[in-house]
Design a protein around this motif. Structure first.
Motif, PDB file in Angstrom:
ATOM      1  N   UNK A 203       1.041  -1.241   0.090  1.00 36.25           N
ATOM      2  CA  UNK A 203      -0.074   0.082  -0.089  1.00 36.25           C
ATOM      3  C   UNK A 203       0.882   1.374   0.028  1.00 36.25           C
ATOM      4  N   UNK A 204       2.199   1.131   0.814  1.00 38.43           N
ATOM      5  CA  UNK A 204       2.770   2.433   0.872  1.00 38.43           C
ATOM      6  C   UNK A 204       3.616   2.588  -0.580  1.00 38.43           C
ATOM      7  N   UNK A 205       3.968   1.427  -1.089  1.00 39.30           N
ATOM      8  CA  UNK A 205       4.727   1.557  -2.514  1.00 39.30           C
ATOM      9  C   UNK A 205       3.920   1.898  -3.510  1.00 39.30           C
ATOM     10  N   UNK A 206       2.846   1.559  -3.346  1.00 35.25           N
ATOM     11  CA  UNK A 206       1.752   1.848  -4.470  1.00 35.25           C
ATOM     12  C   UNK A 206       1.509   3.678  -4.574  1.00 35.25           C
ATOM     13  N   UNK A 207       1.639   4.018  -3.501  1.00 31.70           N
ATOM     14  CA  UNK A 207       1.199   5.332  -3.423  1.00 31.70           C
ATOM     15  C   UNK A 207       2.449   6.287  -3.245  1.00 31.70           C
ATOM     16  N   UNK A 208       3.847   5.530  -3.423  1.00 32.89           N
ATOM     17  CA  UNK A 208       4.987   6.462  -3.436  1.00 32.89           C
ATOM     18  C   UNK A 208       5.215   7.203  -4.753  1.00 32.89           C
ATOM     19  N   UNK A 209       5.332   8.626  -4.441  1.00 31.22           N
ATOM     20  CA  UNK A 209       5.620   9.553  -5.411  1.00 31.22           C
ATOM     21  C   UNK A 209       6.917   9.283  -6.177  1.00 31.22           C
ATOM     22  N   UNK A 210       6.982   9.172  -7.540  1.00 33.88           N
ATOM     23  CA  UNK A 210       8.274   8.770  -8.210  1.00 33.88           C
ATOM     24  C   UNK A 210       9.099   7.670  -7.650  1.00 33.88           C
ATOM     25  N   UNK A 211       8.293   6.756  -7.208  1.00 39.90           N
ATOM     26  CA  UNK A 211       9.292   5.528  -6.594  1.00 39.90           C
ATOM     27  C   UNK A 211      10.075   5.959  -5.456  1.00 39.90           C
ATOM     28  N   UNK A 212       9.828   7.112  -4.807  1.00 43.05           N
ATOM     29  CA  UNK A 212      10.609   7.595  -3.819  1.00 43.05           C
ATOM     30  C   UNK A 212      10.812   6.498  -2.580  1.00 43.05           C
ATOM     31  N   UNK A 213       9.591   5.847  -2.087  1.00 42.88           N
ATOM     32  CA  UNK A 213       9.694   5.276  -0.985  1.00 42.88           C
ATOM     33  C   UNK A 213      10.584   3.925  -0.931  1.00 42.88           C
ATOM     34  N   UNK A 214      11.403   3.635  -0.261  1.00 39.66           N
ATOM     35  CA  UNK A 214      12.173   2.307  -0.133  1.00 39.66           C
ATOM     36  C   UNK A 214      11.828   1.634   1.227  1.00 39.66           C
TER      37      UNK A 214
END
Length: 342
Positions: A203-214
């Motif tokens: 859920x966090x990864x799907x909402x990540x802006x420009x694949x920022x979240x790691x």
């Protein structure tokens, strides 16, 4: 504030919802509506239907009903009656220029009925405030989704503004800090745990802006690239609360509770870290649930009772839950100010 020449301003407060009663049929009905939401369990509709109706709801409802009976008191469900109390207090604070209503995403009172009440009052515009401090698609997102689903069929749709999160709102932080400070002044605690409701990592990864979240150090600061990342918001709320309480980084832990299924959810898991605390010398722990603004199953029962038992079984001496904001005066003022700013 000057009165509008056209009409009043509607305010819709939204929370998750609660079964109508703690009896098994009502709990089953609630679970089916909640878990069938595509933003809560994001798998194909047919697969979700059979999973919920064939496995989860039938088997989980009787167990959950027993726990809800522990939570229920003479006023009913705390999540519901504190919601009504908050609505009334905010209405009192805002005055006659506003009409404040409460809607639950699941069960009663419904978002649809609350919006229809505002429409009947011919409000000039509507401010929607889901009572979730940290944005998640499965909480705030689905609440916004439901509002739009209802109003799309209206012939006249007024101006609508959405408040998407308030994880760093100063008054929200001060209210929670004040509640915790009372416990810290009454007893010496070795450590503080900030336990948030978990969500699947995807859920966090799907909402990540420009694949920022790691799912790592990217949440060490809070800024425009992760402002809607649930994990980043939880860490920001914790940092601000810790600062307000005068805690160092070593004096608190951020963790996540209430996971469901086998897929990886946000870590660390509260039920695992609390078992490790006594061995580290943390025998007296103060526990917060800053993802919730009203007492409910996840706070009173899960954190307040179940985690307490686990902690003591692991060698802990004292586990204390900080109560939710409920109708704390600073929280009422926080809601009022968020509405006025919007």
């Amino acid at each position: 504030m000057a009165s509008s020449p056209f009409g009043k301003i509607g305010v819709l407060l939204i929370n998750l919802g609660t079964p109508d009663t703690p009896e098994t049929p009502d709990v089953r009905k609630y679970l089916r509506e909640f878990l069938m939401d595509k933003r809560v369990i994001d798998i194909p509709a047919l697969q979700r239907y059979f999973l919920i109706n064939g496995i989860i709801a039938p088997f989980r409802a009787p167990k959950s009903a027993k726990v809800y009976k522990e939570l229920w008191d003479e006023r009913g469900s705390p999540l519901l009656y504190y919601g009504h109390d908050l609505r009334d207090l905010v209405q009192q604070e805002l005055g006659d220029q506003y009409i404040v209503v409460l809607g639950m995403r699941y069960q009663s009172p419904s978002i649809k009925s609350a919006l229809e009440e505002l429409r009947d009052q011919q409000v000039e515009r509507i401010i929607v405030l889901p009572l979730y401090p940290q944005y998640a698609s499965a909480s705030t997102g689905t609440s916004h989704d439901k509002v739009m689903e209802v109003v799309k069929d209206w012939w006249v749709v007024p101006s609508i503004s959405f408040i998407s999160n308030f994880c760093d709102d100063p008054l929200f932080i001060k209210a929670f800090a004040e509640l915790g400070r009372k416990h810290l002044e009454a007893r010496k605690y070795d450590h503080v745990v900030f336990s948030y409701h978990g969500i699947p990592e995807r859920h966090v990864l799907k909402g990540s802006q420009k694949n920022y979240c790691k799912l790592g150090s990217c949440c060490n600061t809070y800024h425009k690239l992760n402002r809607y990342c649930y994990r980043a918001q939880c860490f920001e709320t914790s940092r601000l609360l810790a600062k307000e309480l005068g805690l160092t980084e070593e004096q608190y832990t951020v963790s996540f509770q209430s996971r469901l299924g086998k897929d990886p959810w946000l870590k660390p898991y509260t039920d695992e870290i609390l078992k490790e605390l006594p061995a580290k010398g943390f025998k007296n722990v103060l526990a917060y649930s800053p993802a919730f603004v009203a007492d409910c199953l996840e706070t009173t029962i899960e954190v307040g009772q179940e985690f307490k038992e686990m902690f003591e079984q692991a060698g802990g001496e004292h586990w204390q839950l900080v109560e939710s904001l409920n109708t704390h005066p600073l929280w009422v003022e926080a809601v009022k100010q968020m509405i006025l700013r919007n």
